[in-house]
Scaffold this active site. Structure first.
Site, PDB file in Angstrom:
ATOM      1  N   GLU A 189      10.160   1.215 -15.122  1.00 14.92           N
ATOM      2  CA  GLU A 189       8.799   1.755 -15.038  1.00 14.92           C
ATOM      3  C   GLU A 189       8.493   2.750 -16.161  1.00 14.92           C
ATOM      4  O   GLU A 189       7.427   2.668 -16.783  1.00 14.92           O
ATOM      5  CB  GLU A 189       8.589   2.387 -13.668  1.00 14.92           C
ATOM      6  CG  GLU A 189       8.562   1.351 -12.538  1.00 14.92           C
ATOM      7  CD  GLU A 189       8.532   1.974 -11.160  1.00 14.92           C
ATOM      8  OE1 GLU A 189       8.501   3.219 -11.067  1.00 14.92           O
ATOM      9  OE2 GLU A 189       8.550   1.227 -10.165  1.00 14.92           O
ATOM     10  N   ASP A 196       3.538  -4.396 -11.312  1.00  9.93           N
ATOM     11  CA  ASP A 196       4.034  -3.056 -10.966  1.00  9.93           C
ATOM     12  C   ASP A 196       4.154  -3.025  -9.445  1.00  9.93           C
ATOM     13  O   ASP A 196       3.161  -2.892  -8.733  1.00  9.93           O
ATOM     14  CB  ASP A 196       3.063  -1.978 -11.454  1.00  9.93           C
ATOM     15  CG  ASP A 196       3.453  -0.572 -10.968  1.00  9.93           C
ATOM     16  OD1 ASP A 196       4.567  -0.409 -10.435  1.00  9.93           O
ATOM     17  OD2 ASP A 196       2.631   0.352 -11.111  1.00  9.93           O
ATOM     18  N   ASP A 252       7.816  10.343 -14.167  1.00 10.00           N
ATOM     19  CA  ASP A 252       7.302   9.254 -13.324  1.00 10.00           C
ATOM     20  C   ASP A 252       7.543   9.584 -11.857  1.00 10.00           C
ATOM     21  O   ASP A 252       8.639   9.369 -11.329  1.00 10.00           O
ATOM     22  CB  ASP A 252       7.999   7.943 -13.708  1.00 10.00           C
ATOM     23  CG  ASP A 252       7.457   6.747 -12.928  1.00 10.00           C
ATOM     24  OD1 ASP A 252       6.573   6.948 -12.080  1.00 10.00           O
ATOM     25  OD2 ASP A 252       7.926   5.620 -13.169  1.00 10.00           O
ATOM     26  N   LYS A 302       9.752  -0.029  -0.136  1.00 11.22           N
ATOM     27  CA  LYS A 302      10.432  -0.077  -1.437  1.00 11.22           C
ATOM     28  C   LYS A 302      11.621   0.880  -1.467  1.00 11.22           C
ATOM     29  O   LYS A 302      12.611   0.628  -2.154  1.00 11.22           O
ATOM     30  CB  LYS A 302       9.443   0.278  -2.558  1.00 11.22           C
ATOM     31  CG  LYS A 302      10.066   0.292  -3.955  1.00 11.22           C
ATOM     32  CD  LYS A 302       9.039   0.603  -5.015  1.00 11.22           C
ATOM     33  CE  LYS A 302       9.663   0.768  -6.387  1.00 11.22           C
ATOM     34  NZ  LYS A 302       8.676   1.048  -7.431  1.00 11.22           N
TER      35      LYS A 302
END
Length: 566
Positions: A146, A7, A169, A69
């Site tokens: 995800e 992850d 999420d 990211k």
């Protein structure tokens, strides 16, 4: 051969594997499951990843970075000292650290991984993530979204024969909404939506803005160290709202202490625009899935930001039900990635779970349309594969020449939702020759094929001649060339990760340096003495004495942090 699940998060990253007890998380060298997605270079050029690098965000901001990211798939350069890095190179350093932790824990070399990505990541962002894994020395044949990974981890626990989920999420830098349906061991993604620039960081930024406004400060006028101190205080204040309705931010600047008291009500008011942004992807996903809120059987919370009471309260009010949270929001994606890694490895103990996914963005081409006045207007977007179409998928559309004796038809491949072609993302183009004939006589078939790994193939066939051209979309905006990849692998291979067996000591020193800079007076003097004595002990290399002294100093530092220093 074990395949690991990773992850790769904006704020924290985790690694997992499949064991006889199910998907298991692997601790890092410090014994923690969460590794902060932060990279720093020390004075010797060694790479520091995780907690140590996070501490150095305060003391050595010019050599440290985080939240990269958010820029995956772009050409953005991030500078650490005298060296610049692409976001995927920094991500590769995080992945390499996770890989080494897993190899140490499992006692074997690892060569392959499944990495999770936000469901709303574009093709460029997905491929950048895949490159990051490869730069770290891993084969990456499978990416998993995800929310899908999280739904797997929850789905294996829900024991429902049939269930419709909405996965909420909210990570540090991205927001994904996925609607999935679980039935007969099939996990079907019905719709996805999201915002790749919305996450827990925005709630932190709100507190930073409030602090700056209160003290009439402008961020650009502050040095990087002061900015880092303010950010740290904002992050701590955000977490403090989990237990308190009033918090205080305090930062030392120019030998003065700047404080700011803020109530939960004030914070909620200031974050209202963020919650309005959160509603947009939710409404789009429900619309695309052709569902109402009442049709949902469960709401799953994923991502560290969902631990905030503000977020949980918002979700409960919006959906009229309490969300599932029996799997840690921090760990759910990594657990699911571990399951997917086992599925890929065809693990005998694991009952097969069939996954379907969707194309997160619309893919199409630009066309000219005939206006009422009789002329053609170019630059309009023609969707060929609509967003949230189940993949793999192959769809075709027929287009005709628009003027007499046209010899060439240009087909551009676009990604996005805008009506006009110029407002969507250009992925590539094909030019194909057609016989020169009267307008509307010659035609081409454009076929887009999109596979489970996000690979798009565009095929154009001239109907009259059978001439065919094909383009596989592999080069994306922001992609690295083969030469750049080779150079990056060589450069990253030279960088040394700080030794595992020294990380606890290095973390204590980094933490002490941060506390030394945050405080003044006698407390600062005491911290300095503790660091000097500990460094002297390290030089003597007496392991038992080092461990005992480290534990003693760590307890003192915990007390200082708990009291907020001064």
């Amino acid at each position: 051969m074990t395949i690991i699940g990773i992850d790769l998060g904006t704020t924290n990253s985790l690694v997992s594997y499949w064991s006889e007890n199910g998907s298991q998380l692997i601790p890092n060298a410090l014994g923690k499951l969460l590794t902060p997605s932060v990279v720093s270079l020390d004075e010797d050029g060694k790479v520091l990843v995780g907690e140590i690098a996070k501490e150095r965000m305060i003391t050595h901001p010019e050599f440290s970075t985080s939240v990269f990211k958010r820029y995956m798939g772009t050409k953005k350069k991030i500078q650490l000292g005298a060296t610049t890095y692409l976001p995927e190179e920094l991500s590769a350093l995080v992945i390499r650290s996770l890989k080494e932790d897993a190899e140490h824990y499992l006692g074997q070399s690892l060569h392959e991984a499944v990495i999770s990505v936000p469901a709303y990541f574009s093709d460029a962002q997905k491929k950048a993530t895949k490159r990051a894994g490869e730069l770290a020395g891993l084969k990456i044949e499978r990416l998993i979204s995800e929310p899908t990974a999280a739904a797997i981890s929850y789905g294996l626990h829900l024991n429902e024969a049939e269930c419709k989920f909405l996965v909420f999420d909210l990570g540090g830098g991205t927001f994904d909404v996925s609607i999935l349906e679980l039935f007969d061991n099939v996990m079907e993604v019905r719709a996805v939506a999201g915002d790749n620039y919305l996450g827990g960081e925005d709630f932190t930024e709100t507190l930073i803005s409030m602090f700056l406004k209160h003290h009439s400060l402008i961020a650009a006028d502050l040095d990087r160290k002061t900015q880092a101190l303010i950010r740290k205080q904002a992050e701590q204040a955000k977490q403090a709202f989990c237990e308190s309705k009033k918090v205080t931010m305090s930062v030392s600047k120019d030998d003065a202490s700047l404080t700011f008291d803020i109530s939960l009500d004030e914070y909620e008011t200031a974050t209202k625009p963020i919650f309005q942004k959160l509603k947009v992807p939710i409404e789009r996903a429900l619309h695309d899935a052709k569902l109402k809120i009442k049709d949902l059987d469960a709401i799953l919370l994923v991502g560290g930001a969902t631990k905030l009471p503000l977020i949980r309260s918002f979700v409960s009010r919006l959906f009229g039900q309490l969300a599932y949270a029996h799997v840690s929001p921090d760990e759910a994606v990594a657990i699911g990635a571990g399951v997917q890694a086992a599925l890929k490895g065809k693990h005998a103990m694991l009952k097969e779970v069939f996954l379907t996914d969707v194309c997160p963005y619309t893919l199409g081409t630009s066309i000219s349309i005939r206006k009422a006045q009789g002329f053609h207007e170019s630059g309009h977007f023609l969707p060929i594969i609509e967003r949230n179409t189940t993949i793999p998928v192959s769809k075709v559309d027929r287009l005709y020449t628009i003027y007499d004796n046209q010899k060439v038809i240009n087909v551009d491949i676009l990604q996005g939702e805008a009506r006009l072609a110029k407002d969507n993302i250009f992925l590539g183009e094909l030019n194909i020759s057609v016989p020169p004939k009267p307008a509307g006589t010659e035609a081409i078939d454009i076929r887009f094929t999109y596979d489970i790994n996000g690979l798009l193939e565009a095929e154009v066939i001239v109907i009259s001649t059978g001439l065919k051209k094909t383009l596989v979309i592999e080069k994306d905006p922001g992609a690295m060339t083969p030469e750049e990849i080779a150079q990056s692998i060589a450069h990253l291979a030279q960088l040394k990760i700080h030794p595992r067996d020294q990380q606890e000591n290095r973390l204590l020193i980094a933490r002490g340096e941060r506390l030394f800079e945050e405080n003044i007076g006698s407390l600062r003097h005491e911290i300095g003495q503790l660091l000097r004595s500990f460094e002297d002990l390290l030089d003597q290399q007496h392991a038992e004495q080092i461990t005992a002294e480290r534990d003693r100093i760590k307890a003192i530092f915990n007390s200082i942090d708990a009291q907020g220093g001064l």
